[in-house]
Motif scaffolding. Structure first.
Motif, PDB file in Angstrom:
ATOM      1  N   PRO A   6       0.819  -1.225   0.000  1.00  0.00           N
ATOM      2  CA  PRO A   6       0.000   0.000   0.000  1.00  0.00           C
ATOM      3  C   PRO A   6       0.849   1.270   0.000  1.00  0.00           C
ATOM      4  CG  PRO A   6      -0.788  -1.552   1.660  1.00  0.00           C
ATOM      5  CD  PRO A   6       0.523  -2.079   1.175  1.00  0.00           C
ATOM      6  N   ARG A  27       3.849   1.659  -1.332  1.00  0.00           N
ATOM      7  CA  ARG A  27       4.387   1.870  -2.682  1.00  0.00           C
ATOM      8  C   ARG A  27       3.290   2.397  -3.605  1.00  0.00           C
ATOM      9  NH1 ARG A  27       7.238  -2.718  -1.056  1.00  0.00           N
ATOM     10  NH2 ARG A  27       5.743  -4.196  -1.901  1.00  0.00           N
ATOM     11  N   MET A  39       0.830   4.251  -2.695  1.00  0.00           N
ATOM     12  CA  MET A  39       0.621   5.664  -2.357  1.00  0.00           C
ATOM     13  C   MET A  39       1.645   6.544  -3.061  1.00  0.00           C
ATOM     14  SD  MET A  39      -0.008   5.487   1.720  1.00  0.00           S
ATOM     15  CE  MET A  39      -1.140   4.261   2.356  1.00  0.00           C
ATOM     16  N   ARG A  40       2.907   6.120  -3.032  1.00  0.00           N
ATOM     17  CA  ARG A  40       3.952   6.927  -3.689  1.00  0.00           C
ATOM     18  C   ARG A  40       3.701   6.981  -5.194  1.00  0.00           C
ATOM     19  NH1 ARG A  40       6.716   4.610   0.549  1.00  0.00           N
ATOM     20  NH2 ARG A  40       7.457   2.766  -0.555  1.00  0.00           N
ATOM     21  N   ALA A  41       3.192   5.877  -5.745  1.00  0.00           N
ATOM     22  CA  ALA A  41       2.870   5.859  -7.175  1.00  0.00           C
ATOM     23  C   ALA A  41       1.743   6.842  -7.480  1.00  0.00           C
ATOM     24  CB  ALA A  41       2.468   4.443  -7.596  1.00  0.00           C
ATOM     25  N   LEU A  53      -7.712   2.985  -2.914  1.00  0.00           N
ATOM     26  CA  LEU A  53      -6.537   3.422  -2.157  1.00  0.00           C
ATOM     27  C   LEU A  53      -6.804   4.765  -1.476  1.00  0.00           C
ATOM     28  CD1 LEU A  53      -3.533   2.871  -1.472  1.00  0.00           C
ATOM     29  CD2 LEU A  53      -2.954   4.233  -3.478  1.00  0.00           C
ATOM     30  N   THR A  93      -6.938   5.207   2.523  1.00  0.00           N
ATOM     31  CA  THR A  93      -5.921   6.059   3.140  1.00  0.00           C
ATOM     32  C   THR A  93      -6.569   7.208   3.905  1.00  0.00           C
ATOM     33  OG1 THR A  93      -4.503   5.506   1.277  1.00  0.00           O
ATOM     34  CG2 THR A  93      -3.754   7.273   2.695  1.00  0.00           C
TER      35      THR A  93
END
Lengths: 257, 332
Positions: B186, B188, B190-192, B210, B214
């Motif tokens: 999750p 990774r 988010m960063r994407a 997501l 979040t």
């Protein structure tokens, strides 16, 4: 049977019909090229097929299942991956992380399991291995630790292809993969595309580089002003009067060249 | 290529932090210091959630103080009026705040950047008015006093050391769970999402799900912090949960650095301690403290501007440059 069947796909932007009643099939294991002058609707067509833009009419069937109007991420997960004309990489992250994020699709890890880190290590190791393998397949293994934003243009396009491959697609749509590449880089790209096709991935390629198109494509679809004007093998397309007209302009057709 | 692998395992970092937390009451059992450190611990929990949402997933929330308020009032009401045990009240506060996060996730599915900031800011204002006007539950503008101390298994935690240890115990657990999420799938994703939403979609990431999860998690953590705050301090009023506090939270994450957890946590500690500098430096004069408190907002503002100009990656970026490694970034 065709793996990807597009029927009557249409998209209007105000008064402009960007994609006009386009139908075609893509057969498993083949490489198909989509060509046409600027503004012919090639990228829009890709966006409609991959769920990044909703069609006004028509349908897309993938492996016999209707995927028209589904969300983009779901279409990717069903096995239809894509790259973008203007690369959409995770610029701050390393090449390996870029590919790994797509390879994560194979890791079952929601918020709760991740927070507690229950049994994730094996799957994660596997997805990192998968990412490394794909970087090698794309011929950019030496850039694994480089930040995407620091990579040369040609390798960035290959990185996006490796990332799309990490979603384990059956069909991959590439939007102008050779744009901005020099001769040597295009050669590397062509080799990579053949390796990918031989690994069992069906390819659909939007491309302006006619040398590349004529070399790799088994079939070519020609769009002009949103509509399909020709479809067939490269040799026939090269001689097609409608195609020559679209590319060279009507004046030229009048004088019969 | 040989790379130094100095990246701390979060477990090591948390163990060091736990030792530091345990050492404080032994070295200095000063009531005032412990009270100030309770504020710090509460803010650390809020910031852990906001670093997840804003710092990593790139979804701004100018309404996090409202979630802290929802948690605080819900827990105080459940325990004070309904007579539920503190643990149940705190869980109810966390859950209701998370539900509020779900509501706020809806605009986030359509809005980006400034527009999302405006929508979440509006949410904070609405909740602020609700806290002031729902007098039967919140006590209105005068605030709600006499909130009982936290109680676990029938034992009231009413000593300053007990409250301090409870808040920081929860904070450390939260930090560990958040750090684990950030170094897993999750995180990774988010960063994407933060980098490019189209790219994330092309990787098959369910960006809608997501964002919703979040937002809910981040708001839930703020609610948990609120529940801890209400029962630790014993008094809450709407002013604590206003827009200005939400702005401070966002400022802390900016100063701490996007894409980092350690950075925002350090920023939360430093910036929360600032107006209470006299708790750390016993000799500090009253005038100096008053000056710091008067200029608090200005110091935050200057810190934010300085970071944006001098070190856009914030404290987290400086940590990475010192090769201490970045929370959530697994070095593979």
């Amino acid at each position: 049977m065709s793996l990807l069947a597009v029927r009557g796909l249409t998209r209007r932007f105000g008064g402009l019909t960007a994609v006009d009643d386009v139908s075609f099939d893509v057969h498993e294991g083949s490489i198909k090229a989509v060509i046409g002058p600027n503004g012919a609707g090639k990228s829009t067509l890709f966006n409609l097929i991959t769920g990044f833009d909703p069609p006004d009419a028509g349908s897309v069937r993938f492996d016999g299942r209707e995927i028209t109007g589904q969300r983009a991420d779901r279409i990717v997960r069903s096995g239809l991956a894509r790259t973008f004309q203007n690369t959409e990489l995770f610029e701050e992250l390393s090449a390996l992380e870029n590919v790994r994020i797509a390879a994560d699709l194979g890791v079952r890890a929601g918020f709760v399991r991740s927070a507690l880190r229950v049994g994730l290590t094996a799957g994660e190791r596997e997805s990192v291995e998968q990412a490394r393998r794909l970087l090698r397949l794309a011929g950019i293994a030496e850039f694994a630790q480089a930040r995407a934003s620091d990579m040369p243009h040609g390798t960035r396009r290959l990185l996006e292809i490796a990332r799309a491959l990490a979603t384990t697609p059956r069909v991959m749509l590439l939007d102008e993969p050779a744009a901005g590449l020099n001769g040597a880089e295009t050669r590397t790209l062509i080799d990579a595309l053949y390796r990918i096709r031989d690994a069992g991935v069906t390819l659909v390629v939007v491309e302006h580089d006619m040398g590349l198109v004529m070399e790799i494509a088994e079939e070519i679809l020609v769009l002009d002003r949103g509509a399909k004007i020709a479809e067939g093998p490269p040799l026939l397309i090269q001689k097609d009067t409608a195609v020559i007209e679209a590319y060279l302009g009507e004046e030229c057709a009048d004088v019969g060249c | 290529m040989i790379r130094t692998r100095l990246a701390f395992s979060p477990y090591v970092a948390i163990a060091i932090a736990a030792a530091a937390v345990a050492a404080v009451p032994v070295l200095s059992p000063d009531r005032y210091l412990l009270k100030v450190l309770v504020y710090v611990g509460v803010n650390v929990i809020v910031i852990a959630g906001l670093a997840l949402l804003f710092g990593h997933a790139g979804q701004i929330s100018m309404g996090h103080a409202a979630f802290v308020g929802i948690g605080a009032y819900t827990s105080a009401y459940c325990v004070g009026h309904v007579g539920l045990p503190w643990l149940v009240g705190a869980l109810a506060g966390t859950a209701l705040a998370a539900a509020g996060g779900l509501v706020l996730a809806l605009p986030a599915l359509r809005l980006r950047g400034h527009y999302l900031a405006m929508a979440t800011l509006g949410f904070n204002e609405i909740m602020y008015v609700a806290f002031r006007e729902a007098r039967g539950i919140t006590g209105g503008g005068d605030g709600l006093g006499g909130i009982s101390y936290p109680e676990v298994a029938g034992l009231s935690i009413d000593s300053p050391v007990g409250v301090y240890l409870l808040v920081w115990g929860v904070a450390l657990v939260v930090l560990l769970l958040v750090a684990n999420i950030l170094r897993s799938r999750p995180g990774r994703a988010m960063r994407a999402l933060h980098a490019t939403e189209n790219g994330a979609l092309a990787c098959g990431i369910d960006t809608v799900g997501l964002k919703i999860r979040t937002f809910a998690l981040s708001a839930g953590l703020a609610g948990l912090a609120g529940a801890l705050y209400a029962h630790s301090v014993g008094f809450i009023s709407p002013g604590t949960f206003g827009l200005d506090q939400s702005v401070i939270y966002v400022a802390i994450v900016v100063v701490g650095g996007a894409g980092s957890l350690a950075g925002p946590v350090l920023a939360a500690i430093a910036l929360t301690l600032l107006p209470y500098a006299d708790a750390l430096i016993p000799g500090l004069g009253k005038d100096a403290v008053a000056l710091l408190q008067d200029w608090e907002a200005d110091i935050y503002g200057i810190a934010m501007i300085a970071v944006v100009i001098l070190a856009p990656a914030g404290i987290g970026g400086l940590l990475t440059r010192l090769r201490i490694g970045r929370a959530g970034e697994a070095h593979v």
